[in-house]
Enzyme design. Structure first.
Site, PDB file in Angstrom:
ATOM      1  N   HIS A 394       0.634  -1.333  -0.044  1.00 40.83           N
ATOM      2  CA  HIS A 394      -0.004   0.245  -0.035  1.00 40.83           C
ATOM      3  C   HIS A 394       0.734   1.143  -0.066  1.00 40.83           C
ATOM      4  CE1 HIS A 394      -3.581  -2.289   0.267  1.00 40.83           C
ATOM      5  NE2 HIS A 394      -3.376  -2.763   1.652  1.00 40.83           N
ATOM      6  N   ASP A 517      -4.603 -12.829   3.023  1.00 41.27           N
ATOM      7  CA  ASP A 517      -5.987 -12.479   3.897  1.00 41.27           C
ATOM      8  C   ASP A 517      -7.144 -12.571   2.897  1.00 41.27           C
ATOM      9  OD1 ASP A 517      -4.989 -10.379   1.862  1.00 41.27           O
ATOM     10  OD2 ASP A 517      -4.893  -8.938   3.281  1.00 41.27           O
TER      11      ASP A 517
END
Ligand SMILES: [Zn+2]
Length: 587
Positions: A394, A517
């Site tokens: 990110h 995830d």
């Protein structure tokens, strides 16, 4: 899937239990064997030098210690060959599942030892030599099994001469050259035969018999029987030779110091430990230390002012505090605020990624790990894993956020781009906005991301399929935003599409931003991938014919993180090495 472990001694209770069961299996299979010969296994394990063989016992047992099969491999360091003394399974069938997995483990060991090959005795498939039809069929099935590994009887010698005249069912000497295709010299075989017969079978073979067999070796190089049961091209385990190289893992050992002790801060140190624990149960990984790289690699990707700020602000912090960005220059970014605490918002995209005293050191070391991985790939490794946190995908060129500070995978990809075209495949549940932004205008690094649609998933502002790159980079950013509820099958359909795009790009190197995830019950995701799905994901990605650097990103359900990571790599390795990987521990 089987767990196979090596037993070097009988000192622990579980090892002693395994050895006792091994002896029982031998008794059952080889009823004619003398008790003292069976006891030899313990003697070998205790005193290898006495027999001039280093012994390795491979045992496949379940969680309760019940042995399903085993192999007893002897290695002669002086002549550099392996002799497979026994291989057997609880059911009288070595050619299926467990037996195959054990034999592959034996081959891998021989490859790692650098041995010339594996020799072993196998009963004949020639009706002239074996009169009992039932036994003949068993012999045929065994020789057929070994043939698939390229292992076949040595011919033109008198090895299969019965000890007593008229004796039935004398063994061939079988040779497995481990797929190396190196011709074996006659003189070498002579020495090996003498060693086998004197060290192993002197209680059976008179000296004159041994001399006779040794002298019968005339060919140079020696001759191996032609393939009789399988075509050479069907030799499906040829690829096992690649397995002598384990998957290199570089772990960020400075990650522990970056610990945000905030309730609900899921990006915690235990993530790495829980993955490592599972990796260590298998034998397909090898730890490699990270190297230190200059900060210029970071500066090639990130804004210099941001790097400077990040270093400075964290240096001055105390261990106990954390700075949460709280003022953001939405309309005007003309000048960074003077106050260091306030300035955090100038370089951050959200409010939940705090700066901590050690964040810079930990993030920089994560970069070092990824760069070490990249340099190993350039050096010829085909699969390397940078197991790091904090994650990085990110982090954009001048923003941190989403638990990420430096974009390790992008920095590694940028390094690799100096040697050829690079593709990044981001399979984290969240969009890889960092790489997208960093390489948005470039055509030498393809960025592909499969993720939850930004309409409901972090980072909310990017990850749409309409974001395709800019200028020269147009067409070199591909997003696959997916719906909130998704079956693993639907996921794999999209993954296949992404892989097609990656293959078309023909990258010299592939970087995988591995987020776990996407797993079932992950606290930050909504999808339902299981361990077996991760294995499939690995397998599919392995189809891309480039060396692969895997960089750890997200994944927060520490109960399954390790298992899922392992399965992912097993899938990947199965394809990369074109052989089944059987070192799996069921948990
Ligand atoms: Zn994520």
């Amino acid at each position: 899937m089987f767990r196979i472990r090596k037993v070097f001694d009988e000192t622990s209770k579980s090892n002693a239990f395994a050895v006792a069961q091994v002896k029982e299996i031998i008794k059952e299979h080889f009823s004619e064997l003398d008790e003292s010969r069976i006891e030899e296994i313990s003697m070998y394990l205790k005193n290898p030098l006495k027999y001039k063989f280093k012994s390795i016992l491979f045992v496949s047992d379940n969680v309760n210690g019940k042995v399903r099969g085993f192999a007893f491999l002897l290695y002669a360091p002086d002549l550099n060959f392996c002799f497979l003394d026994y291989i057997a399974t609880e059911k009288k069938e070595v050619t299926q599942g467990v037996g195959g997995a054990i034999y592959r483990a034996v081959r891998r060991e021989a490859l790692q030892l650098g041995a010339l090959g594996i020799f072993f005795e196998c009963l004949p498939d020639d009706p002239e030599l074996c009169k009992n039809e039932k036994i003949l069929l068993q012999n045929i099935s065994r020789l057929k099994f070994y043939e698939r590994f390229g292992a076949r009887p040595i011919i033109n010698t008198k090895y299969e001469t019965p000890l007593k005249e008229g004796g039935d069912n004398p063994p061939y000497l079988v040779y497995d050259g481990l797929g190396k295709d190196i011709p074996l010299e006659g003189d070498v075989l002579k020495k090996i035969i003498r060693a086998i017969l004197t060290r192993k079978y002197s209680y059976l073979c008179p000296e004159a018999y041994i001399d006779m067999v040794v002298e019968s070796v005339r060919d140079n190089p020696i001759k191996i029987r032609d393939y009789k049961y399988v075509k050479k091209t069907e030799n499906i385990y040829e690829g096992d030779r690649y397995l002598n190289s384990k998957i290199k893992v570089i772990v960020n050992d400075k990650h522990l110091i970056h610990h945000v002790k905030e309730k609900g801060y899921v990006e915690s140190p235990v993530r790495v430990a829980s993955i490592l624990k599972e990796l260590e149960k298998t034998e397909i990984f090898e730890r490699v230390k990270s190297e230190s790289f200059s900060e210029t690699h970071i500066a090639a990707v990130h804004n210099k002012e941001y790097i400077k700020y990040f270093k400075k602000v964290t240096e001055n912090m105390s261990e106990k505090t954390a700075i949460y960005p709280y003022v953001f220059p939405v309309r005007n970014r003309s000048k960074p605020p003077k106050e260091l605490d306030v300035r955090a918002g100038y370089y951050c995209i959200d409010t939940f990624t705090p700066l901590s005293k050690n964040a810079f050191i930990a993030a920089k070391e994560a970069v070092n790990c990824a760069l070490t991985g990249a340099s190993l790939i350039v050096g010829g490794e085909s699969l390397v894993y940078a197991l790091v946190r904090p994650p990085g995908h990110h982090a954009e060129s001048e923003y941190f956020g989403g638990f990420c500070y430096f974009n390790s995978n992008a920095i590694a990809a940028n390094y690799l781009s100096g040697y050829g075209k690079v593709a990044i495949l981001d399979i984290d549940y969240h969009h890889g906005n960092g790489q997208q932004e960093i390489f948005y205008k470039r055509d030498d690094v393809l960025t592909v991301s499969i993720h939850g649609d930004p309409s409901f998933a972090y980072p909310y502002f990017s990850g749409y399929s309409s974001e395709k790159g800019e200028g020269k980079g147009l067409g070199y950013n591909i997003n696959f935003p997916l719906k909130e509820k998704l079956t693993p099958e639907e996921y794999k359909v999209t993954l296949r599409k992404a892989i097609k795009k990656l293959k078309d790009f023909e990258p010299k190197f592939l970087v995988v931003a591995l987020g776990l995830d996407t797993a079932k019950k992950d606290p930050t995701g909504t999808w339902e991938l299981t361990s077996n799905d991760f294995r499939d994901v690995g397998k599919l990605i392995g189809e891309i014919n480039s060396p692969i650097l895997v960089v750890q990103e997200g994944g927060y359900d520490t109960r399954v993180l390790g298992k899922n990571a392992c399965y992912f790599f097993i899938g990947l390795a199965e394809d990369k090495y074109r052989g089944k990987v059987s070192f799996i521990v069921k948990s």
